[in-house]
Scaffold this motif. Structure first.
Motif, PDB file in Angstrom:
ATOM      1  N   MET A 271       5.361   2.681  16.544  1.00 44.20           N
ATOM      2  CA  MET A 271       4.602   2.636  15.294  1.00 44.20           C
ATOM      3  C   MET A 271       3.911   1.291  15.073  1.00 44.20           C
ATOM      4  O   MET A 271       2.813   1.244  14.537  1.00 44.20           O
ATOM      5  CB  MET A 271       5.512   2.949  14.106  1.00 44.20           C
ATOM      6  CG  MET A 271       5.995   4.352  14.126  1.00 44.20           C
ATOM      7  SD  MET A 271       4.574   5.400  14.280  1.00 44.20           S
ATOM      8  CE  MET A 271       5.213   6.937  13.994  1.00 44.20           C
TER       9      MET A 271
ATOM     10  N   LEU B 169       0.853   1.312  17.057  1.00 38.34           N
ATOM     11  CA  LEU B 169      -0.117   2.211  16.401  1.00 38.34           C
ATOM     12  C   LEU B 169      -0.772   1.515  15.213  1.00 38.34           C
ATOM     13  O   LEU B 169      -1.983   1.646  15.000  1.00 38.34           O
ATOM     14  CB  LEU B 169       0.600   3.484  15.951  1.00 38.34           C
ATOM     15  CG  LEU B 169      -0.232   4.719  15.750  1.00 38.34           C
ATOM     16  CD1 LEU B 169      -1.027   5.069  16.988  1.00 38.34           C
ATOM     17  CD2 LEU B 169       0.664   5.880  15.371  1.00 38.34           C
TER      18      LEU B 169
ATOM     19  N   LEU C 226      -0.301   4.811   7.360  1.00 37.82           N
ATOM     20  CA  LEU C 226      -0.492   5.630   8.550  1.00 37.82           C
ATOM     21  C   LEU C 226       0.034   7.033   8.293  1.00 37.82           C
ATOM     22  O   LEU C 226       1.116   7.203   7.743  1.00 37.82           O
ATOM     23  CB  LEU C 226       0.277   5.046   9.742  1.00 37.82           C
ATOM     24  CG  LEU C 226      -0.322   3.871  10.459  1.00 37.82           C
ATOM     25  CD1 LEU C 226       0.647   3.346  11.509  1.00 37.82           C
ATOM     26  CD2 LEU C 226      -1.629   4.239  11.114  1.00 37.82           C
TER      27      LEU C 226
ATOM     28  N   ILE D 249       0.806  10.266  10.560  1.00 38.56           N
ATOM     29  CA  ILE D 249       0.915  10.665  11.950  1.00 38.56           C
ATOM     30  C   ILE D 249       0.955  12.192  12.046  1.00 38.56           C
ATOM     31  O   ILE D 249       1.728  12.841  11.360  1.00 38.56           O
ATOM     32  CB  ILE D 249       2.200  10.091  12.591  1.00 38.56           C
ATOM     33  CG1 ILE D 249       2.222   8.587  12.760  1.00 38.56           C
ATOM     34  CG2 ILE D 249       2.374  10.613  14.001  1.00 38.56           C
ATOM     35  CD1 ILE D 249       1.840   7.686  11.799  1.00 38.56           C
TER      36      ILE D 249
ATOM     37  N   PRO E 188       1.702  14.391  15.048  1.00 36.34           N
ATOM     38  CA  PRO E 188       2.065  14.403  16.466  1.00 36.34           C
ATOM     39  C   PRO E 188       1.546  15.630  17.210  1.00 36.34           C
ATOM     40  O   PRO E 188       1.254  15.549  18.389  1.00 36.34           O
ATOM     41  CB  PRO E 188       3.590  14.356  16.468  1.00 36.34           C
ATOM     42  CG  PRO E 188       4.014  14.680  15.103  1.00 36.34           C
ATOM     43  CD  PRO E 188       2.866  14.407  14.188  1.00 36.34           C
TER      44      PRO E 188
ATOM     45  N   ALA F 184      -3.372   9.746  14.766  1.00 42.05           N
ATOM     46  CA  ALA F 184      -2.880   9.054  13.572  1.00 42.05           C
ATOM     47  C   ALA F 184      -4.072   8.798  12.664  1.00 42.05           C
ATOM     48  O   ALA F 184      -5.111   8.315  13.115  1.00 42.05           O
ATOM     49  CB  ALA F 184      -2.206   7.749  13.945  1.00 42.05           C
TER      50      ALA F 184
ATOM     51  N   TYR G 282      -5.433   6.842   9.214  1.00 45.38           N
ATOM     52  CA  TYR G 282      -5.047   5.657   8.459  1.00 45.38           C
ATOM     53  C   TYR G 282      -5.958   5.439   7.262  1.00 45.38           C
ATOM     54  O   TYR G 282      -7.089   5.904   7.226  1.00 45.38           O
ATOM     55  CB  TYR G 282      -5.041   4.405   9.345  1.00 45.38           C
ATOM     56  CG  TYR G 282      -6.379   4.017   9.925  1.00 45.38           C
ATOM     57  CD1 TYR G 282      -7.268   3.228   9.206  1.00 45.38           C
ATOM     58  CD2 TYR G 282      -6.750   4.427  11.194  1.00 45.38           C
ATOM     59  CE1 TYR G 282      -8.492   2.858   9.736  1.00 45.38           C
ATOM     60  CE2 TYR G 282      -7.969   4.067  11.740  1.00 45.38           C
ATOM     61  CZ  TYR G 282      -8.839   3.278  11.008  1.00 45.38           C
ATOM     62  OH  TYR G 282     -10.043   2.923  11.538  1.00 45.38           O
TER      63      TYR G 282
ATOM     64  N   LYS H 185      -9.318   7.437  12.018  1.00 44.73           N
ATOM     65  CA  LYS H 185      -8.295   8.093  12.828  1.00 44.73           C
ATOM     66  C   LYS H 185      -8.317   7.500  14.220  1.00 44.73           C
ATOM     67  O   LYS H 185      -9.372   7.034  14.699  1.00 44.73           O
ATOM     68  CB  LYS H 185      -8.498   9.600  12.857  1.00 44.73           C
ATOM     69  CG  LYS H 185      -9.703  10.087  13.609  1.00 44.73           C
ATOM     70  CD  LYS H 185      -9.758  11.601  13.601  1.00 44.73           C
ATOM     71  CE  LYS H 185     -10.904  12.101  14.461  1.00 44.73           C
ATOM     72  NZ  LYS H 185     -10.927  13.541  14.562  1.00 44.73           N
TER      73      LYS H 185
END
Length: 103
Positions: free
Chosen positions: A55, A58, A80, A82, A84, A89, A91, A100
């Motif tokens: 993270m 990221l 953030l 997320i 998956p 991700a 933001y 993204k």
């Protein structure tokens, strides 16, 4: 034999008393541990279907992506989101800039 009415003190098993030097060393060690605990930095890792995402890395990617368009703007807030299943991700930086990044 000489008998007195004083009760006999039994020695208790356990550790022996510390010397002043040992007490000082233990206090320094404890203070160092407390300082480390106070500055604890948690590492978050997302695991999903055999993939792992750090993270913090990221978050750095999100900041770098933000700075490609807003070079001089400081990042004061970062959220953030997320997803998956999409390996993406999303933001929000400073409450109004969205973007993204793939991971």
């Amino acid at each position: 034999m000489n008998k007195t009415n004083e009760p006999k003190i039994k020695a208790r098993p356990g550790r022996k008393p510390m010397t002043p030097e040992e007490k000082e060393a233990a206090a320094k060690l404890r203070a160092a541990e407390k300082g480390k605990a106070d500055n604890l930095k948690v590492e978050f890792v997302l695991q999903y279907q055999g993939a792992e995402v750090d993270m913090e890395a990221l978050a750095e990617k999100a900041k770098a992506d933000f700075h490609t368009t807003k070079k001089r703007k400081l990042v004061t807030e970062l959220k953030l989101y997320i997803k998956p299943e999409e390996h993406t991700a999303y933001y929000v930086i400073n409450g109004n800039h969205e973007g993204k990044i793939p991971f």
